[in-house]
Design a protein around this motif. Structure first.
Motif, PDB file in Angstrom:
ATOM      1  N   LYS A  60       0.845  -1.196   0.000  1.00  0.00           N
ATOM      2  CA  LYS A  60       0.000   0.000   0.000  1.00  0.00           C
ATOM      3  C   LYS A  60       0.878   1.243   0.000  1.00  0.00           C
ATOM      4  N   PRO A  61       0.529   2.254  -0.805  1.00  0.00           N
ATOM      5  CA  PRO A  61       1.315   3.490  -0.754  1.00  0.00           C
ATOM      6  C   PRO A  61       1.038   4.236   0.550  1.00  0.00           C
ATOM      7  N   ASP A  62       2.008   5.045   1.008  1.00  0.00           N
ATOM      8  CA  ASP A  62       1.760   5.876   2.200  1.00  0.00           C
ATOM      9  C   ASP A  62       0.827   7.025   1.839  1.00  0.00           C
ATOM     10  N   ARG A  63       1.034   7.555   0.656  1.00  0.00           N
ATOM     11  CA  ARG A  63       0.203   8.640   0.152  1.00  0.00           C
ATOM     12  C   ARG A  63       0.015   8.452  -1.340  1.00  0.00           C
ATOM     13  N   GLY A  64      -1.022   9.067  -1.874  1.00  0.00           N
ATOM     14  CA  GLY A  64      -1.266   9.002  -3.309  1.00  0.00           C
ATOM     15  C   GLY A  64      -2.261   7.912  -3.649  1.00  0.00           C
ATOM     16  N   GLN A  65      -2.646   7.883  -4.900  1.00  0.00           N
ATOM     17  CA  GLN A  65      -3.701   6.959  -5.300  1.00  0.00           C
ATOM     18  C   GLN A  65      -3.378   6.266  -6.619  1.00  0.00           C
ATOM     19  N   ILE A  66      -3.796   5.018  -6.730  1.00  0.00           N
ATOM     20  CA  ILE A  66      -3.649   4.280  -7.988  1.00  0.00           C
ATOM     21  C   ILE A  66      -5.028   3.884  -8.450  1.00  0.00           C
ATOM     22  N   ARG A  67      -5.288   4.138  -9.722  1.00  0.00           N
ATOM     23  CA  ARG A  67      -6.558   3.701 -10.307  1.00  0.00           C
ATOM     24  C   ARG A  67      -6.280   2.868 -11.531  1.00  0.00           C
ATOM     25  N   CYS A  68      -7.040   1.782 -11.653  1.00  0.00           N
ATOM     26  CA  CYS A  68      -6.960   0.964 -12.849  1.00  0.00           C
ATOM     27  C   CYS A  68      -8.372   0.896 -13.409  1.00  0.00           C
ATOM     28  N   ARG A  69      -8.546   1.272 -14.646  1.00  0.00           N
ATOM     29  CA  ARG A  69      -9.880   1.410 -15.254  1.00  0.00           C
ATOM     30  C   ARG A  69     -10.805   2.239 -14.363  1.00  0.00           C
ATOM     31  N   GLY A  70     -10.271   3.255 -13.741  1.00  0.00           N
ATOM     32  CA  GLY A  70     -11.082   4.163 -12.936  1.00  0.00           C
ATOM     33  C   GLY A  70     -11.321   3.684 -11.509  1.00  0.00           C
ATOM     34  N   GLN A  71     -11.022   2.409 -11.230  1.00  0.00           N
ATOM     35  CA  GLN A  71     -11.263   1.855  -9.887  1.00  0.00           C
ATOM     36  C   GLN A  71     -10.013   2.015  -9.028  1.00  0.00           C
ATOM     37  N   VAL A  72     -10.191   2.448  -7.786  1.00  0.00           N
ATOM     38  CA  VAL A  72      -9.052   2.575  -6.885  1.00  0.00           C
ATOM     39  C   VAL A  72      -8.501   1.178  -6.575  1.00  0.00           C
ATOM     40  N   VAL A  73      -7.181   1.026  -6.701  1.00  0.00           N
ATOM     41  CA  VAL A  73      -6.533  -0.259  -6.401  1.00  0.00           C
ATOM     42  C   VAL A  73      -6.411  -0.400  -4.885  1.00  0.00           C
ATOM     43  N   ALA A  74      -7.089  -1.401  -4.342  1.00  0.00           N
ATOM     44  CA  ALA A  74      -7.074  -1.555  -2.884  1.00  0.00           C
ATOM     45  C   ALA A  74      -6.408  -2.852  -2.442  1.00  0.00           C
ATOM     46  N   GLY A  75      -6.123  -3.740  -3.365  1.00  0.00           N
ATOM     47  CA  GLY A  75      -5.501  -5.024  -3.009  1.00  0.00           C
ATOM     48  C   GLY A  75      -5.252  -5.827  -4.269  1.00  0.00           C
ATOM     49  N   PRO A  76      -4.665  -7.030  -4.114  1.00  0.00           N
ATOM     50  CA  PRO A  76      -4.385  -7.839  -5.308  1.00  0.00           C
ATOM     51  C   PRO A  76      -5.665  -8.371  -5.948  1.00  0.00           C
ATOM     52  N   GLU A  77      -5.638  -8.518  -7.249  1.00  0.00           N
ATOM     53  CA  GLU A  77      -6.792  -9.025  -8.002  1.00  0.00           C
ATOM     54  C   GLU A  77      -6.284  -9.759  -9.213  1.00  0.00           C
ATOM     55  N   ARG A  78      -7.099 -10.623  -9.759  1.00  0.00           N
ATOM     56  CA  ARG A  78      -6.642 -11.375 -10.924  1.00  0.00           C
ATOM     57  C   ARG A  78      -6.515 -10.489 -12.172  1.00  0.00           C
ATOM     58  N   HIS A  79      -7.090  -9.289 -12.113  1.00  0.00           N
ATOM     59  CA  HIS A  79      -6.987  -8.387 -13.264  1.00  0.00           C
ATOM     60  C   HIS A  79      -5.620  -7.730 -13.367  1.00  0.00           C
ATOM     61  N   ARG A  80      -4.845  -7.807 -12.262  1.00  0.00           N
ATOM     62  CA  ARG A  80      -3.501  -7.222 -12.271  1.00  0.00           C
ATOM     63  C   ARG A  80      -2.541  -8.262 -11.724  1.00  0.00           C
ATOM     64  N   LEU A  81      -1.861  -8.960 -12.609  1.00  0.00           N
ATOM     65  CA  LEU A  81      -1.029 -10.078 -12.155  1.00  0.00           C
ATOM     66  C   LEU A  81       0.449  -9.759 -12.273  1.00  0.00           C
ATOM     67  N   LEU A  82       1.189 -10.189 -11.264  1.00  0.00           N
ATOM     68  CA  LEU A  82       2.626  -9.931 -11.214  1.00  0.00           C
ATOM     69  C   LEU A  82       3.395 -11.208 -11.509  1.00  0.00           C
ATOM     70  N   MET A  83       4.336 -11.105 -12.455  1.00  0.00           N
ATOM     71  CA  MET A  83       5.184 -12.252 -12.791  1.00  0.00           C
ATOM     72  C   MET A  83       6.617 -11.923 -12.378  1.00  0.00           C
ATOM     73  N   PHE A  84       7.254 -12.865 -11.676  1.00  0.00           N
ATOM     74  CA  PHE A  84       8.557 -12.572 -11.069  1.00  0.00           C
ATOM     75  C   PHE A  84       9.723 -13.034 -11.938  1.00  0.00           C
TER      76      PHE A  84
END
Ligand SMILES: Nc1ncnc2c1ncn2[C@@H]1O[C@H](COP(=O)(O)OP(=O)(O)OP(=O)(O)O)[C@@H](O)[C@H]1O
Ligand SMILES: [Mg+2]
Length: 253
Positions: A60-84
């Motif tokens: 989580k950021p300390d300050r600031g906001q992230i939006r994906c398709r207009g929705q605030v990013v509040a946690g992990p979701e299958r719509h945003r996947l991280l590959m290591f």
């Protein structure tokens, strides 16, 4: 409205062993449009992985906001996947089961649909014939291909990749660059990829963003070379040289 918007993101971590806090991202703002392939470059420790983790919803950021398709990013979701960097496959499962595992994230699919989707993506990464292999039977390049199929199968809107090719040899990497360009053109996914390799960044990215420590965007270049691109193309080499200058001069502390 942009597909992904990061607005004035701050992120500070507690310092090691009670030392001074470490500022990883400082007022970082960035927008990404749908279907872009953004390569993220920057020196070690400048906050690239932190940025991906925040976009993935893992930090989580300390300050600031992230939006994906207009929705605030509040946690992990299958719509945003991280590959290591390391494929992080399950060694007790075979190739097909690893890809099917990613599909557990998708609701409302029958088993037959899951299977056909997993097979489609294994085909796409060129591993259809290896579906029954166990992880220890795969080369590093094959493991990354399985990880890519596993990440793509749930049909994420945004694929986040953290140095996905850094552990691979040069020839395997080049083959994967060709495959990834084809897959990106076919699937039209939005991709945000961290790399340390400037030529890789230019070969794959429709845009190259450079971060400087602590976590600020210092350059943002559109790459207009036509796809498919190859590493040894002279025009690509010239763009990479231009971007390397940015890394060496403008980002110098
Ligand atoms: N979970 C954490 N706890 C404490 N400090 C962290 C944590 N994650 C990152 N940091 C610190 O934040 C800074 C940025 O780290 P980050 O991993 O984002 O850098 P990076 O650009 O990905 O580096 P590299 O290119 O080496 O992977 C570093 O100083 C790092 O030590
Ligand atoms: Mg990192």
């Amino acid at each position: 409205m942009s597909f992904l918007t990061l607005e004035a993101i701050d992120k500070t971590f507690p310092g090691p062993r009670g030392g001074a806090p470490v500022c990883a991202l400082n007022q970082l703002s960035l927008t990404v449009e749908e279907g872009e392939y953004v390569s993220l470059l920057g020196r070690s420790g400048c906050g690239k992985s932190t940025l991906l983790a925040i976009v993935a919803g893992l930090e989580k950021p300390d300050r600031g906001q992230i939006r994906c398709r207009g929705q605030v990013v509040a946690g992990p979701e299958r719509h945003r996947l991280l590959m290591f960097q390391d494929a992080a496959l399950f060694p007790w499962l075979d190739v097909l089961a690893n890809v099917l595992y990613g599909l557990n994230l998708v609701e409302n699919l029958t088993n037959a649909e899951r299977l056909s989707r997993a097979e489609k993506f294994l085909e796409m990464v060129g591993l259809a014939d290896c579906r029954r292999f166990r992880v220890h039977q795969l080369s590093g390049g094959m493991r990354q291909r399985v990880a890519l199929a596993r990440a793509l199968a749930p049909d994420p809107d945004l694929l986040l990749m953290d140095e996905p090719f850094s552990a691979l040899d040069a020839l395997t990497r080049e083959q994967l660059y060709a495959d990834l360009q084809r897959i990106w053109t076919e699937t039209k996914k939005t991709i945000l990829m961290v790399t340390h390799n400037v030529r890789e960044a230019v070969c794959l990215g429709s845009r190259v963003v450079i971060l400087a420590s602590p976590g600020q965007v210092v350059a943002d270049e559109r790459v207009t070379l036509p796809y498919p691109r190859t590493l040894n193309d002279l025009k690509l080499t010239a763009v990479a040289a231009h971007i390397s200058c940015f890394l060496q001069t403008e980002v110098e502390p």
